[in-house]
Design a protein around this motif. Sequence first.
Motif, mmCIF file in Angstrom:
data_model
loop_
_atom_site.group_PDB
_atom_site.id
_atom_site.type_symbol
_atom_site.label_atom_id
_atom_site.label_comp_id
_atom_site.label_asym_id
_atom_site.label_seq_id
_atom_site.Cartn_x
_atom_site.Cartn_y
_atom_site.Cartn_z
ATOM 1 N N LYS A 172 -6.492 9.457 -31.302
ATOM 2 C CA LYS A 172 -7.709 9.606 -32.104
ATOM 3 C C LYS A 172 -8.811 8.631 -31.691
ATOM 4 O O LYS A 172 -9.917 8.700 -32.229
ATOM 5 C CB LYS A 172 -7.376 9.412 -33.582
ATOM 6 N N ASP A 177 -7.999 2.479 -38.376
ATOM 7 C CA ASP A 177 -8.091 3.193 -39.653
ATOM 8 C C ASP A 177 -9.339 4.076 -39.705
ATOM 9 O O ASP A 177 -9.319 5.165 -40.284
ATOM 10 C CB ASP A 177 -8.124 2.190 -40.816
ATOM 11 N N ILE A 178 -10.416 3.613 -39.090
ATOM 12 C CA ILE A 178 -11.658 4.381 -39.107
ATOM 13 C C ILE A 178 -11.506 5.641 -38.261
ATOM 14 O O ILE A 178 -12.012 6.716 -38.625
ATOM 15 C CB ILE A 178 -12.819 3.503 -38.602
ATOM 16 N N TRP A 179 -10.808 5.553 -37.136
ATOM 17 C CA TRP A 179 -10.559 6.754 -36.327
ATOM 18 C C TRP A 179 -9.724 7.769 -37.101
ATOM 19 O O TRP A 179 -9.972 8.972 -37.035
ATOM 20 C CB TRP A 179 -9.856 6.372 -35.020
ATOM 21 N N ASP A 180 -8.740 7.289 -37.851
ATOM 22 C CA ASP A 180 -7.958 8.193 -38.708
ATOM 23 C C ASP A 180 -8.867 8.865 -39.731
ATOM 24 O O ASP A 180 -8.770 10.082 -39.974
ATOM 25 C CB ASP A 180 -6.857 7.418 -39.437
ATOM 26 N N LYS A 181 -9.730 8.069 -40.355
ATOM 27 C CA LYS A 181 -10.629 8.602 -41.375
ATOM 28 C C LYS A 181 -11.598 9.602 -40.778
ATOM 29 O O LYS A 181 -11.944 10.617 -41.417
ATOM 30 C CB LYS A 181 -11.403 7.445 -42.033
ATOM 31 N N ARG A 182 -12.026 9.376 -39.552
ATOM 32 C CA ARG A 182 -12.924 10.320 -38.873
ATOM 33 C C ARG A 182 -12.280 11.693 -38.771
ATOM 34 O O ARG A 182 -12.911 12.719 -39.084
ATOM 35 C CB ARG A 182 -13.270 9.789 -37.483
ATOM 36 N N GLU A 192 -9.748 12.899 -40.540
ATOM 37 C CA GLU A 192 -9.569 13.456 -41.889
ATOM 38 C C GLU A 192 -10.879 14.056 -42.405
ATOM 39 O O GLU A 192 -10.886 15.137 -43.007
ATOM 40 C CB GLU A 192 -9.089 12.365 -42.844
ATOM 41 N N THR A 193 -11.974 13.358 -42.167
ATOM 42 C CA THR A 193 -13.274 13.824 -42.653
ATOM 43 C C THR A 193 -13.694 15.117 -41.964
ATOM 44 O O THR A 193 -14.161 16.073 -42.613
ATOM 45 C CB THR A 193 -14.339 12.739 -42.426
ATOM 46 N N GLU A 218 -11.774 17.356 -40.573
ATOM 47 C CA GLU A 218 -10.900 18.434 -41.034
ATOM 48 C C GLU A 218 -11.311 18.907 -42.426
ATOM 49 O O GLU A 218 -11.293 20.116 -42.708
ATOM 50 C CB GLU A 218 -9.450 17.964 -41.033
#
Length: 515
Positions: free
Chosen positions: A364, A498-503, A505-506, A508
Motif C-alpha cells: 500500500k 497507518d495513513i497508507w492503510d487509511k488511504r 480504506e477511504t 474503497e
Amino acid sequence: MTDVLIGVDAGTSMIKAVAYTTEGQPLYKSSRKNEVLRPESGWREQDMDDTWDATAATLREVAEQLNPQDEILGLGVTGQGDGCWLIDDEGQPVRDAILWHDERASDIIGEWQETDVNEQLYDVCGSVQFPGSSLAILLWLQEHETETIMQADTVFFSKDWLKYRLTGEVTSDPSDMSLPYVDVETGEYSSEVFEIVDAPQLESLLPPLHDPLDVIGEVTTEAAKQTDIPAGTPVVSGLFDVPCSMFGSGVSHAGEGASVVGTTSLNQVLMDEPDPSPDGVGMTLSLGLDGENGFGEKRWTRVMASMIGTPNLDWWLDMLRYREDPDYAAIEKRASEIPIGSEGVLYHPYLSGSGERAPFLNTKARAQMIGLEPDHTEEHIVRAVYEGVGMAMKDCYEHIPDTPEEVYVAGGGANSDFWCQMFADAIDAEFAVPEGEEFGAKGAALLAGAAVGVFDDFQAAVRESRTVEQTYQTDPAASEKYDKLYQYYKHTYETMFDIWDKRVETMEAIERIDE
C-alpha cells in the motif's frame, strides 16, 4: 583469429547481445526491444516466443559482425528475475510470461503479511515475497487460471527459457530459484516452501538446478539456424541479472557492493556466508560458485531492491514540464544550489502501483512530497526527488549486515555526477563508476569464459577485466547532514504505514457509494 565470448542480457524492456574478447573488452553489440504487454491494469506480461525471436535476432546481428576466422568459445545468458515463465511437457509456452513488476498477486502477498506465511517463507529462503514473486503468481494462477496450471510442466525464468531454446535443456540455477524455492543455507530446493503455502503439488514444476558455472548444453542445430551461432557452442547455466550485473561491474570479493540505479534502485553486497536481515526484509540469494573455477566456496548476495529508481525523476520532470527537452546538466546545477535537505522538502520515492518491497514490504506504500511552503521552488522539488532516491538507497544499505567500503554503481543514475556524489556522501562509501555499459551481458560472458576454461577462475576473470572510469569520495560534513536527513526520512515513512492503510480504506468506501 580472435577468441570470443558472447553474453546475452534479456532485460525487461531491452534484450542485448554482446561479443567480448577474452579480456572482457566489448567487440560488437546488438539490441532489440522486449515489449511489455499490459492486458489489464496492473498486469505486466511478455510473449515468450517474441522474447526468443528478439534474442535470436540480436545474436544473428552479433554473429554477422564477427570475422569468419573468429571462434566463439562460449555463450552466457542472463535476464530479468522473478515473475513466472511456464512451459508444457513439449517445451511450448503455456501462456505469456508474467513479469516481476506485475501486480495481480498483491492480495496474496497482503494475506501472507497478515498471517505468518511471509515470515515462514523468509526463514527458509532468506527473501521477502512480493507480488512479482514466482510462488505468489503460481497461486494466483491456480485460483484464477486452473487450466494454465494443469497444462504447465515447468516453471522457470527468462534466462532459463532462452537457454532452453538454445540447447533444448530444461534447467535453472540457485540465484533465480532463491526467491522462494531454495533453502538459503544449502542452496538446494526446499519442499517446506510448498508445505507452508499448502500447495505441495506445485513442487513438481521445478526444473533441475545447476551451478552457474556448469556447461548445461550446446547450441542445437535448430538454434544455430535461427541465431547464426555455431551448433555445438557451449552454453553456461549462468545467473540472473541482479548478481550477474554485480560481477560484470567489478565486484570480486566478499564485502564489496554494487548498485544499479535504473528502473529499480538495486543495491547488494557479495557475502561469504548467508546473513538474512532479522527484520525479514530484502533478499538473500544463493549463488553457488563454489567450484574450482569459481570462488572455491559458496557465495551469496544480500539484495535490497527498491521498486522504482530513476523513473521517479522522469515522472516529476514530466509533471514540472521539463520532459520536452530536459537538460540534465542544467537541471542538476540548479538543484545543487539548494542546500542538503531541500530546505524542508522531503520525498519518498514509492511510485510503484505495487507499493514497496525493500527495505520494507508494504503493497500500500505510495510516493509523497512533504513539507512544501510557498517559498519553495521547482528546484526544491527536483532536489528533494534526487535526495529521496538517495535516501531510499541509504535505507537499503542500512538493512544489509555490513555497509561496504566500496560500491560499484551502474544504470542511468551512474551518468549523473550530482547523484553519484550524493550516493557516496549518503552511504559513506567510495562509489566507483566502471567503464562500459552492459554489465549483465559482461557478467554472463565472464561466466561462460570461466566455465570453458578461458580463465583460471571466475573471481580472477572479474578482477582482471575490471576498469573504473571515475570514483567519488565521501565528504564527511555532507555525510553527517545526510545521516540527519535519513533519520527524518525513515521516521516519516514509518509514520505513513497507518495513513497508507487509511488511504485504501477511504478509496474503497468512496467506490462503494457508486455501486
